[in-house]
Structures are given as C-alpha cells and as structure tokens.
Design an enzyme around this catalytic site. Sequence first.
Site: not given
Length: 216
Positions: A9, A34, A36, A38, A67, A69, A138, A174
Amino acid sequence: MNNIKIHPSILGANHGDLAGDVRRLGLAGADYLHMDVMDGDFVPNFGLGTEIFKCVRANSDIPMDTHLMIREPARHVRYFRELGSEIITIHPEADRQCAATLAMIREMGAIPGIAINPGTSVESVKELFPICGHVLVMTVNPGFGGQKFLEYTVGKIQLLSRLSKEYGFSLCVDGGIDTELVKRLAPMGVINFVIGSALFRGDPGEVLREIRSLAF
Ligand code: DX5
Ligand code: ZN
C-alpha cells in the site's frame, strides 16, 4: 515459493523518498502497487493525488491496483485508468449506479473490483459478483493506514473465499495485515494481500521475501 500476491500500500510508503521506495518494491518483486484514493467525504481522510500516481508510474512498471474511497467514482474512473490502473476497486455504498460503473471499468480494459466494508454484508453486494473480477475485503474501517485488523471480519473472509471459487473473482484483504495474518488467512483461501505499515516499518524487501518463502 507460494502463489501469494502482495500489494504494497503506497499510502504507507516514505513519501519523502517515494521514488526510491517504489524502485525497491520493484526489485523485491511486488505483484501490484495498491493506490488508496480518498476524498475526505466517503472516508475521513485525503489521499494519493494524481501527482503521486505519476511519480509511481515513472519509477516502476508494476501494475497499479487502485482503491477508490470516493463518492460517485464513475466521474473519475477514466482518469485513474489513464494513469495506469489495472484493477479499479469501488465501494458500492459510495455509488448510486455501482453495477454500471463496474461495467464501465471493464470496458476500459481494467479489472473491476468492489470493496466490502467491515459493516457491509456479503448479502447486500452479492448481485455484483458475476460482474466484478476482484473483491477487496476491508479488514479495518477505510481511511487510514496503521489500524488494527478487525477480528470479526474473519467469518466474512471464509464465506468470500468459497464464493471466489464459484464466481472466479480474486479475493484480497486490506487493513492491518502482517506476516502472521498472511500465515493465518492464506490457508483459508486468500491469495491477495494489501500490506502497508507492516511492510514499510522495516525493510519492505525483507518482509516480501519472508512471505514468499512461507509454505502452505
Ligand atoms: C485503509 C486503506 C489501506 C491501508 C492499509 O483505508 O485502504 O490500503 O493503506 O494499510 P495498513 O496495512 O497499514 O493497514
Ligand atoms: Zn486500500
């Protein structure tokens, strides 16, 4: 060597030397990076802007697993595909037309994924399994790295492991994952592991090699 796929990540990397960390992960043989994203709305944090994607892409050709979010991700999936994402995962709760968004991701040539929050039931998203190629369980509430693995997600992981064989999606966990949890969850059928803080606490290459050498 086992068949485990490790997705470091990037949120947990040293952003003062992101290029160096990304190059080292390439040398150590990470399977995916990975990413993320957000929005400070669907989750209470902001993360990984497009400049970070460009820096990662410039320093590595490891496929990116993104990913999202963020609310209403359909507005942005094309951009993240263009930035190099091979897997694009959305949260069904954040998207009023999640089935259409998954189809759109597939049309763009990426693997569509859904993330299932700790408080979201498998029952409530099962219609999406035939049209997604990746399921991200998650194991913490999304938003921050460095949280503790939530033990009550294990039952859901076991259920999804059976369903992954039936539907053919790849199963990934994750949040709060370390080597000990890989040892515990891999025999349950989990093949893909996102690892942030446990990887970057020390030498990521060493942790990757240790996980690769585990026998199941
Ligand atoms: C949490 C993110 C994770 C996080 C994982 O919202 O989705 O990908 O970066 O980091 P660790 O392994 O530290 O929990
Ligand atoms: Zn994530």
